[in-house]
Every structure is written in structure tokens, then in C-alpha cells.
Motif scaffolding. Sequence first.
Motif, PDB file in Angstrom:
ATOM      1  N   THR B   5       0.831  -1.197   0.000  1.00 20.64           N
ATOM      2  CA  THR B   5       0.000   0.000   0.000  1.00 20.64           C
ATOM      3  C   THR B   5       0.870   1.254   0.000  1.00 20.64           C
ATOM      4  N   GLN B   6       0.369   2.273  -0.684  1.00 18.98           N
ATOM      5  CA  GLN B   6       1.066   3.555  -0.746  1.00 18.98           C
ATOM      6  C   GLN B   6       0.067   4.660  -0.478  1.00 18.98           C
ATOM      7  N   THR B   7       0.509   5.622   0.309  1.00 19.83           N
ATOM      8  CA  THR B   7      -0.311   6.804   0.565  1.00 19.83           C
ATOM      9  C   THR B   7       0.548   8.049   0.473  1.00 19.83           C
ATOM     10  N   PRO B   8      -0.015   9.186   0.027  1.00 18.95           N
ATOM     11  CA  PRO B   8      -1.353   9.293  -0.540  1.00 18.95           C
ATOM     12  C   PRO B   8      -1.373   8.797  -1.972  1.00 18.95           C
ATOM     13  N   LYS B   9      -2.521   8.748  -2.561  1.00 25.13           N
ATOM     14  CA  LYS B   9      -2.632   8.329  -3.960  1.00 25.13           C
ATOM     15  C   LYS B   9      -2.230   9.479  -4.887  1.00 25.13           C
TER      16      LYS B   9
END
Lengths: 113, 113
Positions: B5-9
Motif C-alpha cells: 500500500t502507498q499513501t497518498p494516492k
Amino acid sequence: AQSVAQPEDQVNVAEGNPLTVKCTYSVSGNPYLFWYVQYPNRGLQFLLKYITGDNLVKGSYGFEAEFNKSQTSFHLKKPSALVSDSALYFCAVRDNGGFKTIFGAGTRLFVKA
Amino acid sequence: DSGVTQTPKHLITATGQRVTLRCSPRSGDLSVYWYQQSLDQGLQFLIQYYNGEERAKGNILERFSAQQFPDLHSELNLSSLELGDSALYFCATSLAGSTDTQYFGPGTRLTVL
């Protein structure tokens, strides 16, 4: 230094025909070779890899690739293309003594119905 | 879904600012890699961490830095941003070794205005 070349920016093929996406590489030691696919607005997805052993590697979605040491190539192939195979394909190489993975510039595959 | 998962998009910011991108690895993965994807430069390897330690460095600018925390998530810090830093930033994670497949996150799209 490691390098990888994808000589074609774009490959066009008709649905049902075989496809080939080319990749050549240069490393100082034995190569570890990878193929990834990227669909629009998505991250890269792993297709297959060659580490050692059989020169013909089978991967996801019916793709395969052949490692050719004398020609320093690792071309991606599929016997019968689908429209849904249209995407950006990346070849990558890492030498067995290092940690960096170098990606090619990518080849855009268009499969026409 | 790769499990990374990566944030932000998406991130929109101004020149001269500083931003932090975050990456959470798949369960069990010890290595984190950061890549920058831009139209003119392709996919560029920036840096790799393994179990909290820097392992390999690629074409990472001095204005950029990264770290991997004890819980194995990683952050990429970009400072003194320039228009040319606008790109997609991907993280990828793998178990550990150089033969391991890298699994990519969905990316963070950075726009510098």
C-alpha cells in the motif's frame, strides 16, 4: 554497469496472433531477468522471471520468455494475443552480485480485435 | 492487489515545498525499493532498504531521502520540490534477496505546480 534495452517503443499485433516483445541486457555477472506489465493508472505486475535452470520460463496469463545467453536476450512471447494484453511491458535485469534492478524503457503493446 | 500500500494516492504541491510519501510492505517482506516513473525518464530506481538499512542507491537526488522504520514501512521524503519532480512514485517490496520478485504498490502521483 547493468543495462537493459527494449528496442521497440510499440508493438502492434492482431488478436489471436503470436506476440513477441524484445529485451536485451548487459550485466557483469550472471543475470536475473524479470518481466512486468503495467496497465493504465496501476502499479507494475510481475509476469515471470529467470534466475537459473531451464531457458524457457513460463509465467502468468499465458506469457513465456526465453533466456538466450549468447544473444543476451530475454524476449517475452505469447502464442495467441488477447485484446486485454494491451498494456506497457517492462523488462528488468539485476546481476547476481548486486542489489539494483534496472528497468528498460518499456514497450507498449497494442492488440487489435 | 499486490498487498503493498502507498499513501497518498495523489499529491499536489508547490515548488519549494517538502512532501512525504509512505509505503507499507506485504506481510513478511523485508526489502523496500523506491522508483520514480516519469514520461521522459521511464522507471528509475531510487533507493533500496533491507530490514531498516540502506542497501543500494540509484539515481536519487540529494534533495530526496528515505528511511525504513522498525515496523518495515518506508517513507520517501522529497524536499525543495521542482516542477521536474512531478512523476509517479512507486514503492516495491520483496522478501529479501536479489532473486526475489518485487511487488509494486499502486503508486503516488506527485504534481508540483
